[in-house]
Design a protein around this motif. Structure first.
Motif, mmCIF file in Angstrom:
data_model
loop_
_atom_site.group_PDB
_atom_site.id
_atom_site.type_symbol
_atom_site.label_atom_id
_atom_site.label_comp_id
_atom_site.label_asym_id
_atom_site.label_seq_id
_atom_site.Cartn_x
_atom_site.Cartn_y
_atom_site.Cartn_z
ATOM 1 N N ASP A 134 7.248 13.662 -3.457
ATOM 2 C CA ASP A 134 7.720 14.210 -4.733
ATOM 3 C C ASP A 134 6.714 14.040 -5.872
ATOM 4 O O ASP A 134 6.684 14.848 -6.798
ATOM 5 N N THR A 135 5.871 13.009 -5.804
ATOM 6 C CA THR A 135 4.945 12.742 -6.910
ATOM 7 C C THR A 135 3.478 12.773 -6.500
ATOM 8 O O THR A 135 2.608 12.878 -7.368
ATOM 9 N N GLY A 136 3.191 12.637 -5.208
ATOM 10 C CA GLY A 136 1.816 12.538 -4.743
ATOM 11 C C GLY A 136 1.209 11.155 -4.936
ATOM 12 O O GLY A 136 0.052 10.921 -4.594
ATOM 13 N N VAL A 137 1.973 10.223 -5.469
ATOM 14 C CA VAL A 137 1.497 8.859 -5.702
ATOM 15 C C VAL A 137 1.571 8.070 -4.397
ATOM 16 O O VAL A 137 2.534 8.189 -3.634
ATOM 17 N N ILE A 138 0.550 7.250 -4.156
ATOM 18 C CA ILE A 138 0.568 6.380 -2.980
ATOM 19 C C ILE A 138 1.495 5.208 -3.267
ATOM 20 O O ILE A 138 1.290 4.457 -4.227
ATOM 21 N N ALA A 139 2.516 5.085 -2.434
ATOM 22 C CA ALA A 139 3.490 4.007 -2.581
ATOM 23 C C ALA A 139 2.973 2.717 -1.965
ATOM 24 O O ALA A 139 3.349 1.627 -2.392
ATOM 25 N N GLY A 140 2.132 2.833 -0.928
ATOM 26 C CA GLY A 140 1.630 1.636 -0.273
ATOM 27 C C GLY A 140 0.850 1.956 0.982
ATOM 28 O O GLY A 140 0.366 3.072 1.162
ATOM 29 N N THR A 141 0.759 0.943 1.829
ATOM 30 C CA THR A 141 0.034 1.018 3.093
ATOM 31 C C THR A 141 1.002 0.748 4.233
ATOM 32 O O THR A 141 1.870 -0.122 4.126
ATOM 33 N N LEU A 142 0.826 1.482 5.323
ATOM 34 C CA LEU A 142 1.577 1.260 6.552
ATOM 35 C C LEU A 142 0.581 1.027 7.667
ATOM 36 O O LEU A 142 -0.433 1.723 7.746
ATOM 37 N N LEU A 143 0.849 0.043 8.494
ATOM 38 C CA LEU A 143 -0.054 -0.207 9.613
ATOM 39 C C LEU A 143 0.700 -0.308 10.923
ATOM 40 O O LEU A 143 1.845 -0.741 10.976
ATOM 41 N N LEU A 144 0.050 0.141 11.961
ATOM 42 C CA LEU A 144 0.470 -0.056 13.344
ATOM 43 C C LEU A 144 -0.820 -0.361 14.080
ATOM 44 O O LEU A 144 -1.663 0.526 14.257
ATOM 45 N N VAL A 145 -1.006 -1.638 14.428
ATOM 46 C CA VAL A 145 -2.289 -2.087 14.968
ATOM 47 C C VAL A 145 -2.083 -3.093 16.096
ATOM 48 O O VAL A 145 -1.091 -3.832 16.102
ATOM 49 N N PRO A 146 -3.030 -3.126 17.043
ATOM 50 C CA PRO A 146 -3.007 -4.212 18.015
ATOM 51 C C PRO A 146 -3.197 -5.541 17.277
ATOM 52 O O PRO A 146 -3.998 -5.631 16.341
ATOM 53 N N ILE A 147 -2.464 -6.547 17.688
ATOM 54 C CA ILE A 147 -2.591 -7.863 17.056
ATOM 55 C C ILE A 147 -3.856 -8.535 17.584
ATOM 56 O O ILE A 147 -4.016 -8.658 18.805
ATOM 57 N N VAL A 178 1.388 -5.216 19.732
ATOM 58 C CA VAL A 178 1.154 -4.320 18.602
ATOM 59 C C VAL A 178 2.069 -4.743 17.461
ATOM 60 O O VAL A 178 3.217 -5.128 17.681
ATOM 61 N N GLU A 179 1.534 -4.622 16.255
ATOM 62 C CA GLU A 179 2.260 -5.024 15.049
ATOM 63 C C GLU A 179 2.453 -3.834 14.127
ATOM 64 O O GLU A 179 1.545 -3.028 13.931
ATOM 65 N N VAL A 180 3.639 -3.736 13.529
ATOM 66 C CA VAL A 180 3.879 -2.814 12.429
ATOM 67 C C VAL A 180 3.924 -3.662 11.162
ATOM 68 O O VAL A 180 4.402 -4.797 11.172
ATOM 69 N N GLY A 181 3.378 -3.110 10.074
ATOM 70 C CA GLY A 181 3.394 -3.838 8.815
ATOM 71 C C GLY A 181 3.298 -2.885 7.639
ATOM 72 O O GLY A 181 3.032 -1.695 7.813
ATOM 73 N N TRP A 182 3.501 -3.420 6.458
ATOM 74 C CA TRP A 182 3.537 -2.589 5.252
ATOM 75 C C TRP A 182 3.141 -3.444 4.059
ATOM 76 O O TRP A 182 3.403 -4.644 4.007
ATOM 77 N N HIS A 183 2.480 -2.792 3.109
ATOM 78 C CA HIS A 183 2.118 -3.393 1.821
ATOM 79 C C HIS A 183 2.443 -2.321 0.781
ATOM 80 O O HIS A 183 1.777 -1.282 0.772
ATOM 81 N N PHE A 184 3.411 -2.561 -0.070
ATOM 82 C CA PHE A 184 3.813 -1.549 -1.042
ATOM 83 C C PHE A 184 3.588 -2.026 -2.470
ATOM 84 O O PHE A 184 3.694 -3.213 -2.776
ATOM 85 N N HIS A 185 3.255 -1.080 -3.323
ATOM 86 C CA HIS A 185 3.052 -1.338 -4.740
ATOM 87 C C HIS A 185 4.403 -1.737 -5.349
ATOM 88 O O HIS A 185 5.428 -1.158 -4.999
ATOM 89 N N PRO A 186 4.405 -2.681 -6.284
ATOM 90 C CA PRO A 186 5.673 -3.077 -6.901
ATOM 91 C C PRO A 186 6.461 -1.918 -7.514
ATOM 92 O O PRO A 186 7.697 -1.959 -7.525
ATOM 93 N N ASP A 187 5.785 -0.865 -7.992
ATOM 94 C CA ASP A 187 6.532 0.259 -8.549
ATOM 95 C C ASP A 187 7.241 1.084 -7.468
ATOM 96 O O ASP A 187 8.021 1.985 -7.779
ATOM 97 N N SER A 188 6.995 0.738 -6.208
ATOM 98 C CA SER A 188 7.644 1.428 -5.088
ATOM 99 C C SER A 188 8.615 0.527 -4.332
ATOM 100 O O SER A 188 9.167 0.941 -3.318
#
Length: 174
Positions: free
Chosen positions: A76-89, A96-106
């Protein structure tokens, strides 16, 4: 689907980080309220050149199309809300690990659950039989995301990353 997305949900496009995302990457990872949950020795970014290096590292970890560290962009805004990962540990036995890092505004909008849920489903479709999440103790919002995803809490472990972490596991539905 947005043309550069590796995956899209109703509200989000999951795509490679790009060089012109530098300012948003810096704004996300310069914040102690985000950085405190990341890595064995957390530290917030101090300058935009660190964001350039992070974007390159994330792009490098996304060379295998099954895995990566992607930007999560709001449709809706084109703003990056954060990061999503799916990576071998690292040092994992094929785990494999799933993880996320999101901006506080999200925070508080369900973006982490939506993005991670879609990525977990994609991982299972691509043949993964189980996916872990590893969360620093005290990061209650991320542990809540794990529960919303239906992940089984395995308790604390220092098996990965040289840190004590709360481990969660989700198995592919039969």
């Amino acid at each position: 689907m947005k043309k550069d997305a590796v995956l899209q949900t109703e509200r989000l496009a999951i795509r490679l980080w790009a060089a012109d995302d530098r300012a948003r990457a810096f704004d996300l990872y310069r914040r102690w309220e985000v950085a405190r949950w990341l890595g064995a020795t957390p530290r917030a970014m101090e300058d935009e050149q660190e964001a350039d290096a992070l974007i390159e590292r994330f792009r490098g970890r996304s060379a295998d199309p099954r895995f990566g560290c992607w930007a999560v962009e709001r449709l809706d805004t084109g703003v990056i809300a954060g990061t999503l990962l799916l990576v071998p540990i690292p040092d994992g036995a094929g785990e494999v690990e799933v993880g996320w890092h999101f901006h506080p505004d999200s925070w508080g909008h369900g973006f982490a659950t939506e993005a991670a849920g879609a990525m977990v489903a994609r991982g299972f479709e691509q043949g993964l039989s189980e996916i872990h999440a590893l969360v620093r103790p005290g990061n209650d919002p991320s542990m809540a995301v794990c529960r919303r995803l239906g992940m089984e809490p395995l308790g604390r472990t220092d098996r990965w990353y040289g840190s004590e972490l709360e481990a969660f596991l989700l198995r592919r539905p039969s």
